[in-house]
Design an enzyme around this catalytic site. Structure first.
Site, PDB file in Angstrom:
ATOM      1  N   GLU A  66      47.861  38.342  54.644  1.00 45.97           N
ATOM      2  CA  GLU A  66      46.004  37.932  54.569  1.00 45.97           C
ATOM      3  C   GLU A  66      45.027  38.865  54.638  1.00 45.97           C
ATOM      4  OE1 GLU A  66      44.142  36.312  53.078  1.00 45.97           O
ATOM      5  OE2 GLU A  66      43.713  34.187  53.903  1.00 45.97           O
ATOM      6  N   PHE A 126      29.712  40.118  57.363  1.00 46.48           N
ATOM      7  CA  PHE A 126      30.434  39.870  56.063  1.00 46.48           C
ATOM      8  C   PHE A 126      30.718  41.269  55.489  1.00 46.48           C
ATOM      9  CE2 PHE A 126      31.106  39.121  51.533  1.00 46.48           C
ATOM     10  CZ  PHE A 126      31.850  37.925  51.645  1.00 46.48           C
TER      11      PHE A 126
END
Ligand code: IMP
Length: 173
Positions: free
Chosen positions: A96, A150
């Site tokens: 991932e 982010f």
């Protein structure tokens, strides 16, 4: 690209992936590893990690998305996959890009465990944001722990853009 700053450089990523690959291969010995890449974000990391692991591997893909075009999870995870083999009795390494709330991985792991019955399932993630966690997920092989920012690049997107950046970047305000 002057509005993007380098957060984790190409060199740092490459060094860490070599370390992870060596650690993974050592743990599995001569066993075949089914490397299961979570699309789309993990594709660049997975390509590099696969080569760093070396030895006997096979590559499979699963698609999972929860983000729409926002920077916040939608709370719903869409999972789809069409494997070229059964994972029953195999050693599966899920790859991932980032574990944020943990929702995506929780859903993916539960579904694979139920539908595929692998002999073992471990998780490699390039990044984790522990301060955002809502569901606990055990990461066996971790690249970097980051704060609640982010990030984009090296496979990670903002509304499907920036995946091509060779580094992990931060958008400047
Ligand atoms: P989770 O389900 O909240 O753990 O979210 C995991 C997914 O959200 C990742 O696979 C990414 O696609 C996306 N994501 C989470 N944080 C970021 C980020 O900082 N940049 C880009 N994508 C992110």
């Amino acid at each position: 690209m002057s509005n993007i700053s380098v957060f984790i450089s190409e060199e740092e990523i490459s060094t860490r992936i070599k370390e992870l690959g060596a650690e993974i291969r050592k743990d599995y010995g001569d066993e075949e590893i089914i490397v299961l890449c979570i699309l789309k974000g993990a594709i660049i990391f997975c390509a590099d990690l696969l080569r760093a692991i070396g030895g006997k591997t096979q590559l499979e893909f699963i698609s999972a998305s929860s983000y729409g075009n926002n920077t916040e999870t939608s709370g719903q995870v869409d999972i789809s996959y069409k494997l070229s083999q059964s994972l029953k009795g195999k050693h599966v390494l899920i790859v991932e890009d980032i574990v944020d709330t943990g929702l995506t991985l929780d859903r993916v792991l539960a579904r694979l465990k139920k539908e595929e019955e692998p002999a073992s399932m471990k998780l490699a993630s390039l990044l984790t944001k522990p301060s955002r966690r809502e569901i606990e997920v055990n990461i066996d092989y971790l690249g970097f722990e980051i704060e609640d920012k982010f990030v984009i690049g090296y496979g990670l997107d903002l509304a499907q853009n920036y995946r091509e950046l060779p580094y992990i970047g931060l958008m400047n305000a």
